[in-house]
Structures are given as C-alpha cells and as structure tokens.
Design an enzyme around this catalytic site. Structure first.
Site, mmCIF file in Angstrom:
data_model
loop_
_atom_site.group_PDB
_atom_site.id
_atom_site.type_symbol
_atom_site.label_atom_id
_atom_site.label_comp_id
_atom_site.label_asym_id
_atom_site.label_seq_id
_atom_site.Cartn_x
_atom_site.Cartn_y
_atom_site.Cartn_z
ATOM 1 C CB THR A 140 -0.906 -0.008 1.254
ATOM 2 O OG1 THR A 140 -1.419 1.300 1.473
ATOM 3 C CG2 THR A 140 -0.150 -0.399 2.513
ATOM 4 C CG ASP A 141 -1.113 5.044 -0.861
ATOM 5 O OD1 ASP A 141 -1.646 4.362 0.037
ATOM 6 O OD2 ASP A 141 -1.698 5.997 -1.419
ATOM 7 C CD GLU A 142 -3.253 3.586 4.403
ATOM 8 O OE1 GLU A 142 -3.120 3.683 5.623
ATOM 9 O OE2 GLU A 142 -4.331 3.322 3.855
ATOM 10 C CE1 TYR A 165 -3.318 -2.476 5.917
ATOM 11 C CE2 TYR A 165 -3.172 -0.119 5.461
ATOM 12 C CZ TYR A 165 -3.291 -1.428 5.009
ATOM 13 O OH TYR A 165 -3.373 -1.689 3.654
ATOM 14 C CE LYS A 169 -0.236 -4.506 3.080
ATOM 15 N NZ LYS A 169 -0.797 -5.804 2.585
HETATM 16 P P1 NAD Z 1 -10.172 -6.751 2.876
HETATM 17 O O1 NAD Z 1 -10.072 -6.485 4.345
HETATM 18 O O2 NAD Z 1 -11.424 -6.459 2.149
HETATM 19 O O3 NAD Z 1 -9.840 -8.298 2.610
HETATM 20 C C1 NAD Z 1 -8.829 -9.005 3.289
HETATM 21 C C2 NAD Z 1 -9.060 -10.492 3.051
HETATM 22 O O4 NAD Z 1 -8.009 -11.193 3.715
HETATM 23 C C3 NAD Z 1 -10.382 -11.003 3.642
HETATM 24 O O5 NAD Z 1 -11.016 -11.858 2.723
HETATM 25 C C4 NAD Z 1 -9.944 -11.779 4.883
HETATM 26 O O6 NAD Z 1 -10.808 -12.863 5.202
HETATM 27 C C5 NAD Z 1 -8.569 -12.273 4.452
HETATM 28 N N1 NAD Z 1 -7.697 -12.541 5.608
HETATM 29 C C6 NAD Z 1 -7.466 -11.729 6.670
HETATM 30 N N2 NAD Z 1 -6.627 -12.346 7.535
HETATM 31 C C7 NAD Z 1 -6.333 -13.550 6.989
HETATM 32 C C8 NAD Z 1 -5.500 -14.630 7.398
HETATM 33 N N3 NAD Z 1 -4.844 -14.602 8.560
HETATM 34 N N4 NAD Z 1 -5.398 -15.716 6.596
HETATM 35 C C9 NAD Z 1 -6.085 -15.753 5.421
HETATM 36 N N5 NAD Z 1 -6.884 -14.773 4.985
HETATM 37 C C10 NAD Z 1 -7.002 -13.686 5.760
HETATM 38 O O7 NAD Z 1 -8.935 -6.005 2.250
HETATM 39 P P2 NAD Z 1 -8.777 -5.303 0.827
HETATM 40 O O8 NAD Z 1 -9.214 -3.903 0.939
HETATM 41 O O9 NAD Z 1 -9.338 -6.187 -0.217
HETATM 42 O O10 NAD Z 1 -7.184 -5.283 0.707
HETATM 43 C C11 NAD Z 1 -6.490 -6.395 0.173
HETATM 44 C C12 NAD Z 1 -4.995 -6.118 0.206
HETATM 45 O O11 NAD Z 1 -4.714 -4.942 -0.538
HETATM 46 C C13 NAD Z 1 -4.443 -5.879 1.615
HETATM 47 O O12 NAD Z 1 -3.203 -6.514 1.700
HETATM 48 C C14 NAD Z 1 -4.283 -4.377 1.703
HETATM 49 O O13 NAD Z 1 -3.230 -4.028 2.549
HETATM 50 C C15 NAD Z 1 -3.979 -4.029 0.253
HETATM 51 N N6 NAD Z 1 -4.383 -2.665 -0.174
HETATM 52 C C16 NAD Z 1 -5.683 -2.248 0.020
HETATM 53 C C17 NAD Z 1 -6.057 -0.989 -0.441
HETATM 54 C C18 NAD Z 1 -7.477 -0.499 -0.283
HETATM 55 O O14 NAD Z 1 -7.757 0.671 -0.588
HETATM 56 N N7 NAD Z 1 -8.420 -1.314 0.163
HETATM 57 C C19 NAD Z 1 -5.115 -0.159 -1.075
HETATM 58 C C20 NAD Z 1 -3.815 -0.630 -1.257
HETATM 59 C C21 NAD Z 1 -3.471 -1.895 -0.807
HETATM 60 P P1 TYD Z 2 -10.307 4.589 4.944
HETATM 61 O O1 TYD Z 2 -11.348 4.219 3.949
HETATM 62 O O2 TYD Z 2 -10.374 3.981 6.303
HETATM 63 O O3 TYD Z 2 -8.906 4.288 4.240
HETATM 64 P P2 TYD Z 2 -7.395 4.667 4.727
HETATM 65 O O4 TYD Z 2 -7.416 5.099 6.138
HETATM 66 O O5 TYD Z 2 -6.692 3.368 4.540
HETATM 67 O O6 TYD Z 2 -6.939 5.743 3.792
HETATM 68 O O7 TYD Z 2 -10.312 6.166 5.110
HETATM 69 C C1 TYD Z 2 -10.110 7.026 4.009
HETATM 70 C C2 TYD Z 2 -10.078 8.427 4.555
HETATM 71 O O8 TYD Z 2 -11.380 8.751 5.066
HETATM 72 C C3 TYD Z 2 -9.127 8.610 5.730
HETATM 73 O O9 TYD Z 2 -8.529 9.899 5.635
HETATM 74 C C4 TYD Z 2 -10.022 8.539 6.955
HETATM 75 C C5 TYD Z 2 -11.325 9.114 6.443
HETATM 76 N N1 TYD Z 2 -12.555 8.585 7.095
HETATM 77 C C6 TYD Z 2 -13.495 9.451 7.636
HETATM 78 O O10 TYD Z 2 -13.335 10.697 7.609
HETATM 79 N N2 TYD Z 2 -14.626 8.932 8.208
HETATM 80 C C7 TYD Z 2 -14.834 7.583 8.276
HETATM 81 O O11 TYD Z 2 -15.885 7.166 8.845
HETATM 82 C C8 TYD Z 2 -13.873 6.702 7.694
HETATM 83 C C9 TYD Z 2 -14.066 5.214 7.741
HETATM 84 C C10 TYD Z 2 -12.744 7.241 7.106
#
Ligand code: NAD
Ligand code: TYD
Length: 362
Positions: A140-142, A165, A169
C-alpha cells in the site's frame, strides 16, 4: 495451465481480482485461500464459485502446516498475497492481529513458496528456482507515511508508516526484500493508493458513506475532512496487478495510483449530492489518531516500464459504485447484520476438515 494462489480472495480487492483473472485467463487455475475473517465473504464470488478452474480453501495464512499442505498438493506458479488485516481504525484498537497476519502470516507463505520453488531446498546457498514462478505482495502507499501539500510518493521514497496497519505492511515489505536479496526468491511488491468499487466492506470511507447516506444516517467525517487520498477504481488496480504479475522484473517495487487526489469531505459531498440527500447528514467528528494528511502516488514507473494506465474516471467510477450499492442492498444488509459470518462458520468448519482428511488419505 498456470496455477495462481490468491490469498485473501474473499475480500474486496481479492474477489475483484479472482473474477478479473478467471474472465481474462480461462486456462488458468485460481486457488483462493482465505481465512474468512469478518472481512472475507464468499457472497463476493457466488457467480464464479462453480467454475471448474476455481478452488476455494478456507485457510489462515498463519497456519504453517496447512499452507505447506496446499503448496504440496498443487503445483503453484504464482502467489498473489492480498490476505491482510486492512482497516486503519481497527489497527488502532487492536494492533496485534495486524502484526501476526500481515507480517508473520506472509512469512509463512514466503517460506512455503521458497521451499516448493527452489531447485534444491536443502542447499542454503541455492538461489535457483523453478521457471515461471513469482511471489507478488499487495502492499500500500500508506507505507510511505504522510505528505505535505506538495510532492508525491515514488518507489524510492523512504518508509515512514504512521499507523499499526501501515507499519505492519511496511515491515513485511522489508521481509520480502530480504527474501529476494538473501534467498533470490522471485518477488514483486506493488504499492497502491486507496481503492473504491464493488464489494468493499462498509467500514471504509466510500461504502460507509454510501450506506449511511442511503439510510439517512449521520456521515462521520474525521477532523476537518481535508485529508487527501489518491483514489483508484478497483478494476484499474486489478489490471495493474495483472501487468506486474506477467511483466514485472524480479525484485522490483511498482507504485499504482489514479492521479486522482480528493479531500475526504469532497467525496462525501459528492455522494450526498448523487443520492439527492442533505449535507446536514455530515457530522465532523474527532480525528483519527496519527491520521495522515495527504497521500499521492507517482506511478511513472509502471506506466513507462510496463505500459499500464488507469482507465476509470473518478466521477463515473463513483456513480457506478453508488449504483452498485443501491442494487446490492441484501449484500450489505447481510454484512451489517453479521449473519453471513455465522453461516460460514457452520458451513466451512466441517468441509475444511473433510478436505484435508481426504488429502492426507491420498
Ligand atoms: P479486505 O479487508 O477487504 O480483505 C482481506 C481479506 O483477507 C479477507 O477476505 C480476509 O478474510 C482475508 N484474511 C485476513 N486475515 C487472513 C488470514 N490470517 N489468513 C487468510 N486470509 C485472511 O482487504 P482489501 O481492501 O481487499 O485489501 C487487500 C490487500 O490490498 C491488503 O493486503 C491491503 O493491505 C492491500 N491494499 C488495500 C487498499 C485499499 O484501498 N483497500 C489499497 C492498497 C493496498
Ligand atoms: P479509509 O477508507 O479507512 O482508508 P485509509 O485510512 O486506509 O486511507 O479512510 C479514508 C479516509 O477517510 C481517511 O482519511 C479517513 C477518512 N474517514 C473518515 O473521515 N470517516 C470515516 O468514517 C472513515 C471510515 C474514514
């Protein structure tokens, strides 16, 4: 036929990726390994559950024995590791599971892949691997931390994570780098910005605001709502992962982003307007501790070296996403009620045991 082990394939991005790959590569076999935590939901994949080249295994990536069994049972070419605890707010309340899953769980996968793919796993100096194998980590970019008003993250920006988190990562990105440098494991890391689109769990900003807005509930904006994220449609993320998987040079990191910086409150107002509701629903609440102010991704490297570009325009992508949530009320209701978790606990605890007992019996 190539076999891809997708971990976390029942979550938001993972399920979109599984569907994308099955559609694009009908001759690939996809194994979806997921623990089905609160965030994993097989309803995300009902439409493809019966595909003959798709297999679901309920497994925790921290379970070394089971993960090794999966690697021995299937001839895996690629691992795409989505499995993670992914929500910043939860990591503030309960950091431990973020460290065990995101770091140690990934290490279990790395060890299993190394053992299975090395030409001579007994030789500690061996760096020769089977051909056409790769471990792709979805980061992630975070991990880069916080930006000021100017500048963008490049792949060489230093890692300065600010939440449990992002720290988990960033930590595992370094472990993966070490497995590449020390053991020669063929790896890539992708670092993507915030995703939005169908099947996102309604704890994250966009689905939470859509769901609350539809139901005339308050829209909790943290702090002044002027924090900036660089939003990318999940379909664009999937196409970028596909490109890195097939064309990425071993050991390289690729940033993925949408050139789409938006302040949180701007997005919330857009959702309110699209749904025809009142901005009075917006409630400014206490800020998230350690809240990063701005993220912005420079994705020049993947664009120039691998030829990837995002295709979604944010306004249309958000409209489509809102429509998707309107049309999937049952999906969201089941999540909010928690009923599907009880259901899968009942369904899969037995199936899973039976599967491995059969595997052991041969
Ligand atoms: P999500 O929380 O929707 O899904 C995570 C999945 O992982 C779920 O299906 C969960 O059951 C599974 N999981 C969790 N712990 C587990 C374990 N111990 N063993 C097996 N499976 C397990 O997450 P997402 O938003 O789909 O993100 C997926 C990946 O992409 C993550 O690694 C996250 O860091 C990365 N990512 C997410 C975003 C975003 O905006 N959502 C952006 C950049 C990177
Ligand atoms: P989020 O979707 O949790 O993603 P991330 O923290 O990984 O970027 O949040 C996106 C942005 O929105 C973040 O700056 C936090 C903000 N946010 C709110 O202001 N209210 C909310 O209820 C949530 C869930 C997030």
């Amino acid at each position: 036929m190539k076999t891809i082990l997708v971990t976390g394939g029942a979550g938001f991005i993972g399920s979109n990726f599984v569907r994308y790959m099955l559609q694009k590569y009908p001759d690939y076999r996809i194994i979806n390994l997921d623990a089905l935590t609160y965030a994993g939901n097989l309803e995300n994949l009902v439409d493809i559950a019966d595909c003959s080249n798709y297999i679901f295994l309920r497994t925790d990536i921290r379970d070394r024995e089971k993960v090794n069994q999966v690697f021995s049972a299937y001839d895996i070419n690629y691992v795409v590791n989505f499995a993670a605890e992914s929500h910043v707010d939860r990591s503030i309340v309960e950091p431990e599971v973020f460290l065990t899953t995101n770091i140690l769980g990934t290490q279990v996968l790395l060890d299993a892949a190394k053992k299975q793919w090395l030409i001579d796993p007994e030789d500690k100096y061996c760096k020769e691997y089977k051909s056409d194998v790769k471990f792709l980590q979805i980061s992630t970019d975070e991990v880069y931390g916080n930006l000021g008003a100017e500048g963008m993250f490049t792949e060489s920006t230093s890692l300065q994570p600010n939440s449990p988190y992002s720290a988990s990562k960033a930590s595992v990105d370094l472990v993966i780098r070490a497995y590449h440098k020390t053991f020669g494991l063929p790896v890539n890391i992708t670092r993507c910005s915030n995703n939005y689109g169908p099947y996102q769990f309604p704890e994250k900003l966009i689905p939470l605001m859509i769901n609350n807005c539809i139901n005339d509930k308050e829209l909790p904006v943290y702090g002044d709502g002027m924090q900036i994220r660089d939003w990318l449609h999940v379909a664009d993320h999937c196409s970028a992962i596909d490109v890195v998987l097939h064309k990425g040079a071993y050991g390289e990191i690729y940033n993925i982003g949408g050139n789409n910086e938006k302040a949180n409150v701007e997005i919330v107002k857009l959702i309110v307007k699209t749904l025809g509701k009142s901005e009075n629903l917006i409630k400014y609440v206490k800020d998230r501790p350690g809240h990063d102010r701005r993220y912005a991704i420079d994705h020049t490297k993947i664009t120039t070296e691998l030829g990837w570009e995002p295709v979604y325009c944010f306004d249309q992508g958000l409209k489509d996403t809102i429509e998707w949530y309107i049309n999937h009320k049952k999906w969201i209701m089941d999540i909010v009620s928690g009923s599907y978790i009880t259901y899968y606990e009942k369904m899969y605890s037995h199936t899973y045991k039976k599967y491995f007992n059969n595997l052991r019996k041969g």
